[in-house]
Design an enzyme around this catalytic site. Sequence first.
Site, mmCIF file in Angstrom:
data_model
loop_
_atom_site.group_PDB
_atom_site.id
_atom_site.type_symbol
_atom_site.label_atom_id
_atom_site.label_comp_id
_atom_site.label_asym_id
_atom_site.label_seq_id
_atom_site.Cartn_x
_atom_site.Cartn_y
_atom_site.Cartn_z
ATOM 1 N N ASP A 290 0.760 -1.379 0.019
ATOM 2 C CA ASP A 290 0.025 0.000 0.191
ATOM 3 C C ASP A 290 0.899 1.340 -0.139
ATOM 4 O OD1 ASP A 290 0.493 0.894 3.047
ATOM 5 O OD2 ASP A 290 -0.122 -1.384 3.136
ATOM 6 N N PRO B 74 0.191 -16.073 1.125
ATOM 7 C CA PRO B 74 1.456 -15.690 0.635
ATOM 8 C C PRO B 74 2.425 -15.058 1.879
ATOM 9 C CG PRO B 74 -0.196 -14.252 0.021
ATOM 10 C CD PRO B 74 -0.764 -15.104 0.637
ATOM 11 N N ASP C 182 6.494 -5.613 6.667
ATOM 12 C CA ASP C 182 4.918 -5.184 6.824
ATOM 13 C C ASP C 182 4.087 -6.143 6.024
ATOM 14 O OD1 ASP C 182 2.660 -3.727 6.825
ATOM 15 O OD2 ASP C 182 3.576 -2.118 5.562
HETATM 16 N N1 AG3 Z 1 -0.524 -5.165 7.375
HETATM 17 C C1 AG3 Z 1 -1.458 -6.166 7.757
HETATM 18 C C2 AG3 Z 1 -1.373 -6.211 9.482
HETATM 19 C C3 AG3 Z 1 -2.276 -7.132 10.172
HETATM 20 C C4 AG3 Z 1 -3.803 -7.147 9.848
HETATM 21 N N2 AG3 Z 1 -4.402 -7.942 10.426
HETATM 22 C C5 AG3 Z 1 -5.670 -8.182 10.815
HETATM 23 N N3 AG3 Z 1 -6.574 -7.248 10.494
HETATM 24 N N4 AG3 Z 1 -6.041 -9.243 11.186
HETATM 25 C C6 AG3 Z 1 -1.052 -3.836 7.270
HETATM 26 C C7 AG3 Z 1 -0.183 -3.181 6.024
HETATM 27 C C8 AG3 Z 1 -0.109 -1.655 6.402
HETATM 28 N N5 AG3 Z 1 0.799 -1.441 5.327
#
Ligand code: AG3
Length: 298
Positions: free
Chosen positions: A101, A178, A171
């Site tokens: 993102d 994946p 992140d």
């Molecule tokens: N990455 C995911 C974080 C975990 C979300 N988990 C959940 N809602 N169960 C976030 C990306 C931000 N750049």
Amino acid sequence: MNDQHDAGETYNYGLSGDIWFTEHQSRDVDFSYKVRVLAEEQSPFQHIVFMDNPSFGRMFSINGFMQVTEADEFVYHDMIVHPALAVNPDIRRVLIIGGGDGGTARETLRYRQLERIDMVEIDEAVVRMSKQYLPVTACAFDDARLNLIIGDGLAHVQNSPDNSYDLILVDSTDPVGPGEGLFTFDFYRHCYRILGERGILINQQESAFYPGDFREMQRAQQKIKATFPIAMLYSFNMPSYGSGSWFFGFASKRLHPLNDHQPERWEQFGLDTRYYNRDIHRAAFALPNYLRRKLEQE
Ligand code: AG3
């Protein structure tokens, strides 16, 4: 739905015809948002949905897990990037894994002194859709200092020479699908190897309240502890994630997040942050007793 970690659900059509996005927190607890769906794609890797909700703004999910909302992304992206730079303000070489993102890259690029910023995202669809639907995070992809590689993060760390980076920011999504390879021993071992002596690894570590999430946190934390001499957790308040309390792992070869904290030097960077500050830094590493006990127990 799997037992290890209850997956989310895409959306339900309520009696009124409203569309709701639901993420399961446990077998008997759901968190739902009334949404307008803007775009949906099944990429070769995962199911991606971009939506709008009046309270949280623009947001997107991957495989039913909320990833980013416009309302609270600043919390997550401040906390994944800034604490490490306040412990080692001399960081020059950064590797971002995941983060399609763009929010983590955006915060990282605020440090003018960085010499190398590689970002390895497995799914071009996340980058492409974020550019179209989420400019608040996907605003830094044009920066020439960012080297975006569409590829597998595990393979990238396996193939990187020793001492390639000062900071690795993982992140990732949840450890299903994946993102799984980013929670393995092999991955952590290679992170250790490719970090310099003052290297730091920050990774997305789930949450502690619901048993499914805690199991994942603990599994990852045990492996990191076995790999790095310093391995700690720090928390932040994330209204859009399950239980509202979420964690990153801080692992390093030598530097301690509190004993080596250098708030004066960090403040000289002059960054205007909306969540992170020197007091939050210290507070974030304080863990509540219920979590300390859970971590000691098993
Ligand atoms: N990455 C995911 C974080 C975990 C979300 N988990 C959940 N809602 N169960 C976030 C990306 C931000 N750049």
